[in-house]
Write an enzyme that holds these catalytic residues in place. Structure first.
Site, PDB file in Angstrom:
ATOM      1  N   GLU A 277       0.738  -1.184  -0.007  1.00 26.56           N
ATOM      2  CA  GLU A 277      -0.110   0.010   0.146  1.00 26.56           C
ATOM      3  C   GLU A 277       0.887   1.273   0.023  1.00 26.56           C
ATOM      4  OE1 GLU A 277      -3.397   1.969   2.867  1.00 26.56           O
ATOM      5  OE2 GLU A 277      -2.019   0.420   3.849  1.00 26.56           O
ATOM      6  N   LYS A 342      -9.485   2.251  -3.029  1.00 26.04           N
ATOM      7  CA  LYS A 342     -10.100   1.477  -1.894  1.00 26.04           C
ATOM      8  C   LYS A 342     -11.588   2.083  -1.777  1.00 26.04           C
ATOM      9  CE  LYS A 342      -8.699   0.905   3.048  1.00 26.04           C
ATOM     10  NZ  LYS A 342      -7.598   1.486   3.896  1.00 26.04           N
ATOM     11  N   CYS A 392      -5.269  -2.490   2.691  1.00 27.34           N
ATOM     12  CA  CYS A 392      -5.126  -2.343   4.246  1.00 27.34           C
ATOM     13  C   CYS A 392      -6.216  -3.212   4.961  1.00 27.34           C
ATOM     14  CB  CYS A 392      -5.250  -1.017   4.406  1.00 27.34           C
ATOM     15  SG  CYS A 392      -4.696  -0.652   6.116  1.00 27.34           S
TER      16      CYS A 392
END
Length: 523
Positions: A277, A342, A392
């Site tokens: 990430e 995301k 994440c």
């Protein structure tokens, strides 16, 4: 021994300690989960509803405090908040989480006083799992380390998760704890009802038999000559979180990842290399030094899937720009084959809910970013791989992996930056939760973390080549690309809401009975 002894308040606080000792990153004594809740449930047996609520709240504070203590580091060291604000913010989160334990305490005490042993075997596990499910989506959701994740390190014990997800594992653990409580109370009350024990042994036996069979079945599929595979490399850069965004360090960061990528391609024949990430600590479309990365990709001849911040201009006239935490799939010629923004953002980490009313949390947005959510639209495709990306903490949500598989993903990739957690239990918790996503969906998961834990998880939940935390690392594996659809993906994910209906439905039955008995006495 008198049942009255169970009223001792400190007995309930043995439960948070046992859970901590059982969980990854703690004592890792997972067998303790079979008895961890016994002290707490025994305390509920002779408490009033109000007393049970208060005890549950206090036990919840202790339990989640032992799990989430690292948030102070996130908020203060990286979020820019002073300690006198960071600590109260953590306490607010713990207070919210503890409410679920308090509700269990109140409802559980009602069940213990009014239900038969057989009904308790259904009611208490259903209530606990139902509350876990509510916590997974209310106020954006924070289902951190449900009990079932505690056995993630034992592959044989998690295979049934492809039926009803990790909630089934939690249900079974509650079933065991409830049965032990019933045995203790049976001895206290000199009752001789063996039916609950027969039910418990039968349920666990059936699940154990399924898990054993399923492990062998999937293992056989993985070894079939016709099973599609992809050679994937992972780079863990171990870039210092406090330095990675510094302009004079950005080019060095890219060079670190490119050098490790060259080695993986040359020595391990990696077809695709995964970076963590925000491995690119800049906006690629606006960064003049991207030519070095393009040259590196062309030199190695490999594709790279990397995390990067991204922006899109939504309205030029209004100067409205949307920022995203993204994953970008770069081909050797420098073109982008696919992107994912995301979709499940971290509250108070990637955006601040109701920030107009919480101005004192502004440093969090300034330090981390104020991102917009994306959507799961289509897989990122490379060769025979249909990639679903979990960025994440998206990996802690069972629904995220399920949705990617519904979109056609035959492999999942988890990009994360666990540097925020420091040297705490959090990276081990995060890895344990990711393992269950592999079993639930029967998909390989490739995990790339900036500071660890990185590695490869096969569809059976077996972790291969896991890295240590806070160390530079790279590795490569040939990962299988399975396409079967599990029961969990089809409809087994409904197990959580069904438990919620069952648990609170049984509590409602108690209320109706009490009202009727009260009405009859009044008449």
């Amino acid at each position: 021994m008198s049942v009255a002894r169970f009223r001792l308040p400190f007995l309930g606080f043995v439960t948070p300690l046992l859970i901590w000792l059982a969980f990854p990153g703690g004592g890792e004594l997972w067998l303790l989960l079979a008895v961890a809740l016994v002290p707490f449930i025994l305390c509920l047996y002779s408490l009033t509803g109000k007393q049970a609520f208060v005890l549950g709240y206090l036990v919840g504070l202790a339990c989640y405090g032992l799990q989430l203590y690292w948030l102070v580091t996130v908020l203060s060291k990286y979020g820019g908040l002073p300690l006198f604000i960071a600590v109260p913010v953590l306490f607010l989160l713990l207070s919210y989480m503890a409410v679920y334990m308090a509700i269990f305490g109140w409802c559980g005490s009602l069940m213990l006083r009014h239900f038969s042993p057989l009904a308790l075997l259904v009611g208490l596990p259903s209530l606990w799992v139902g509350l876990d499910w509510l916590r997974s989506f209310l106020f954006s959701g924070f289902p951190w380390m449900d009990l079932g994740y505690g056995v993630a390190g034992v592959p044989l014990l998690v295979q049934s998760a492809d039926l009803f997800g990790h909630h089934l594992l939690t249900f079974l653990l509650l079933l065991l704890n409830t049965q032990i409580v019933l045995l203790i109370l049976r001895w206290q009350n000199r009752t001789e009802n063996i039916l609950p024990m027969v039910v418990t042994i039968s349920m666990i036996g059936v699940v154990a038999a399924y898990s054993t069979w399923r492990q062998g079945d999937v293992d056989r599929i993985l070894q079939l000559p016709g099973t599609e595979v992809l050679s994937v490399g992972v780079v863990q850069g171990n870039i210092d979180q406090s330095m990675k965004w510094s302009p004079d360090q950005q080019q060095r960061t890219v060079g670190t990842y490119l050098a490790a990528t060259d080695t993986l391609v040359a020595e391990r024949n990696a077809e695709l290399v995964v970076w963590p990430e925000t491995a690119l600590p800049f906006y690629p479309t606006a960064y003049p030094g991207m030519y070095e990365m393009y040259n590196g990709l062309a030199r190695s001849g490999t594709a790279v899937l990397t995390g990067a911040p991204w922006y899109e201009i939504a309205d030029i006239e209004k100067r409205q720009i949307n920022y995203f935490n993204s994953a970008q799939l770069y081909l050797p010629d420098g073109s982008i084959a696919g992107s994912y923004y995301k979709s499940h953002l971290v509250p108070f980490g990637e955006y601040v809910p109701l920030k107009r009313f919480l101005p004192f949390l502004a440093p969090l947005v300034e330090a981390v970013g104020d991102f917009s959510p994306g959507r799961i639209e289509g897989t990122l495709d490379f060769g025979n791989a249909r990639i679903g990306v979990l960025i994440c903490f998206e990996s802690i949500f069972g629904d995220m992996g399920r949705k990617w598989v519904e979109k056609g993903a035959n492999v999942l990739v988890n990009l994360t930056n666990d540097a925020w957690y420091g040297r705490s239990s959090a990276p081990y918790h995060s890895m344990a939760m990711t393992v269950l996503r592999a079993v639930e969906t029967r998909r390989s998961i490739v995990r790339s973390a900036n500071t660890g834990i990185s590695g490869f998880i096969d569809p059976l939940g077996r972790v291969e080549g896991a890295s240590e935390i806070f160390t530079p690392w790279s590795g490569a594996r040939t990962v299988p690309l399975l396409t079967q659809t599990t029961m969990f993906v089809r409809w087994g994910y409904l197990f959580g809401p069904l438990c919620c209906l069952c648990g609170f439905g049984l509590v409602a039955v108690i209320w109706v009975r009490k009202k009727r008995s009260g009405g009859e006495k009044g008449s």
